[in-house]
Design a protein around this motif. Structure first.
Motif, PDB file in Angstrom:
ATOM      1  N   THR A  73      46.086  17.956 -19.207  1.00 47.84           N
ATOM      2  CA  THR A  73      45.480  16.624 -19.236  1.00 47.84           C
ATOM      3  C   THR A  73      44.009  16.656 -19.627  1.00 47.84           C
ATOM      4  O   THR A  73      43.444  15.623 -19.960  1.00 47.84           O
ATOM      5  CB  THR A  73      45.617  15.934 -17.859  1.00 47.84           C
ATOM      6  OG1 THR A  73      44.999  16.751 -16.869  1.00 47.84           O
ATOM      7  CG2 THR A  73      47.077  15.717 -17.518  1.00 47.84           C
ATOM      8  N   GLY A  74      43.391  17.808 -19.589  1.00 50.53           N
ATOM      9  CA  GLY A  74      41.993  17.892 -19.987  1.00 50.53           C
ATOM     10  C   GLY A  74      41.399  19.239 -19.646  1.00 50.53           C
ATOM     11  O   GLY A  74      41.954  20.002 -18.854  1.00 50.53           O
ATOM     12  N   VAL A  75      40.265  19.510 -20.272  1.00 58.12           N
ATOM     13  CA  VAL A  75      39.520  20.745 -20.020  1.00 58.12           C
ATOM     14  C   VAL A  75      38.044  20.376 -19.986  1.00 58.12           C
ATOM     15  O   VAL A  75      37.569  19.622 -20.834  1.00 58.12           O
ATOM     16  CB  VAL A  75      39.758  21.800 -21.125  1.00 58.12           C
ATOM     17  CG1 VAL A  75      38.880  23.025 -20.908  1.00 58.12           C
ATOM     18  CG2 VAL A  75      41.214  22.189 -21.218  1.00 58.12           C
ATOM     19  N   ARG A  76      37.327  20.898 -19.017  1.00 58.03           N
ATOM     20  CA  ARG A  76      35.879  20.739 -18.952  1.00 58.03           C
ATOM     21  C   ARG A  76      35.285  22.124 -18.802  1.00 58.03           C
ATOM     22  O   ARG A  76      35.716  22.912 -17.957  1.00 58.03           O
ATOM     23  CB  ARG A  76      35.468  19.863 -17.762  1.00 58.03           C
ATOM     24  CG  ARG A  76      33.965  19.645 -17.678  1.00 58.03           C
ATOM     25  CD  ARG A  76      33.581  18.552 -16.688  1.00 58.03           C
ATOM     26  NE  ARG A  76      34.250  18.665 -15.410  1.00 58.03           N
ATOM     27  CZ  ARG A  76      33.709  19.230 -14.327  1.00 58.03           C
ATOM     28  NH1 ARG A  76      32.506  19.780 -14.370  1.00 58.03           N
ATOM     29  NH2 ARG A  76      34.381  19.262 -13.199  1.00 58.03           N
ATOM     30  N   VAL A  77      34.310  22.440 -19.632  1.00 60.26           N
ATOM     31  CA  VAL A  77      33.659  23.744 -19.599  1.00 60.26           C
ATOM     32  C   VAL A  77      32.179  23.528 -19.297  1.00 60.26           C
ATOM     33  O   VAL A  77      31.498  22.808 -20.017  1.00 60.26           O
ATOM     34  CB  VAL A  77      33.828  24.496 -20.942  1.00 60.26           C
ATOM     35  CG1 VAL A  77      33.209  25.880 -20.868  1.00 60.26           C
ATOM     36  CG2 VAL A  77      35.302  24.572 -21.344  1.00 60.26           C
ATOM     37  N   SER A  78      31.695  24.129 -18.226  1.00 54.44           N
ATOM     38  CA  SER A  78      30.281  24.048 -17.850  1.00 54.44           C
ATOM     39  C   SER A  78      29.617  25.379 -18.186  1.00 54.44           C
ATOM     40  O   SER A  78      30.157  26.437 -17.856  1.00 54.44           O
ATOM     41  CB  SER A  78      30.144  23.777 -16.348  1.00 54.44           C
ATOM     42  OG  SER A  78      30.807  22.595 -15.991  1.00 54.44           O
ATOM     43  N   LEU A  79      28.465  25.319 -18.833  1.00 54.46           N
ATOM     44  CA  LEU A  79      27.783  26.535 -19.263  1.00 54.46           C
ATOM     45  C   LEU A  79      26.303  26.495 -18.909  1.00 54.46           C
ATOM     46  O   LEU A  79      25.697  25.428 -18.889  1.00 54.46           O
ATOM     47  CB  LEU A  79      27.914  26.702 -20.778  1.00 54.46           C
ATOM     48  CG  LEU A  79      29.342  26.823 -21.275  1.00 54.46           C
ATOM     49  CD1 LEU A  79      29.714  25.638 -22.099  1.00 54.46           C
ATOM     50  CD2 LEU A  79      29.524  28.095 -22.039  1.00 54.46           C
ATOM     51  N   ALA A  80      25.729  27.667 -18.653  1.00 58.25           N
ATOM     52  CA  ALA A  80      24.292  27.784 -18.398  1.00 58.25           C
ATOM     53  C   ALA A  80      23.803  29.111 -18.971  1.00 58.25           C
ATOM     54  O   ALA A  80      24.500  30.126 -18.896  1.00 58.25           O
ATOM     55  CB  ALA A  80      24.004  27.722 -16.907  1.00 58.25           C
TER      56      ALA A  80
END
Length: 98
Positions: A73-80
């Motif tokens: 249903t979805g993908v969220r990628v958090s990066l730093a």
């Protein structure tokens, strides 16, 4: 035979503003934040790198899910970049996939 570049970066007259374009006709910009002398008119180069990694990660997960018929249903990628401060050598990228 000359090679056509995939991406070109052209420094503009404004400090640190770069116009970018690719061989597919897309155009975008990069700039630095005010605190380092830029105008903050566009995303900084380090964020462009992080966004590329995030996009590649999300697209790859979607492709794999489709090929394996896994509902997604979805993908969220958090990066730093260097969230704990700059290391003695290289850089650290933290990537979290949700």
């Amino acid at each position: 035979m000359a090679t056509v570049p995939a991406v070109e970066a052209v420094l503009q007259s404004e400090p640190y503003v770069v116009s970018l374009s690719d061989d597919l006709g897309h155009q975008w910009s990069a700039d630095e934040p005010v605190e380092v002398g830029g105008g903050n008119t566009a995303t900084s180069p380090d964020r462009l790198i992080l966004s590329s990694l995030g996009a590649c990660t999300a697209i790859t997960i979607k492709m794999v899910a489709q090929r394996r018929n896994i509902p997604l249903t979805g993908v969220r990628v958090s990066l730093a970049l260097n969230p704990a401060g700059r290391p003695a050598q290289g850089n650290d990228i933290v990537r979290i996939v949700h």
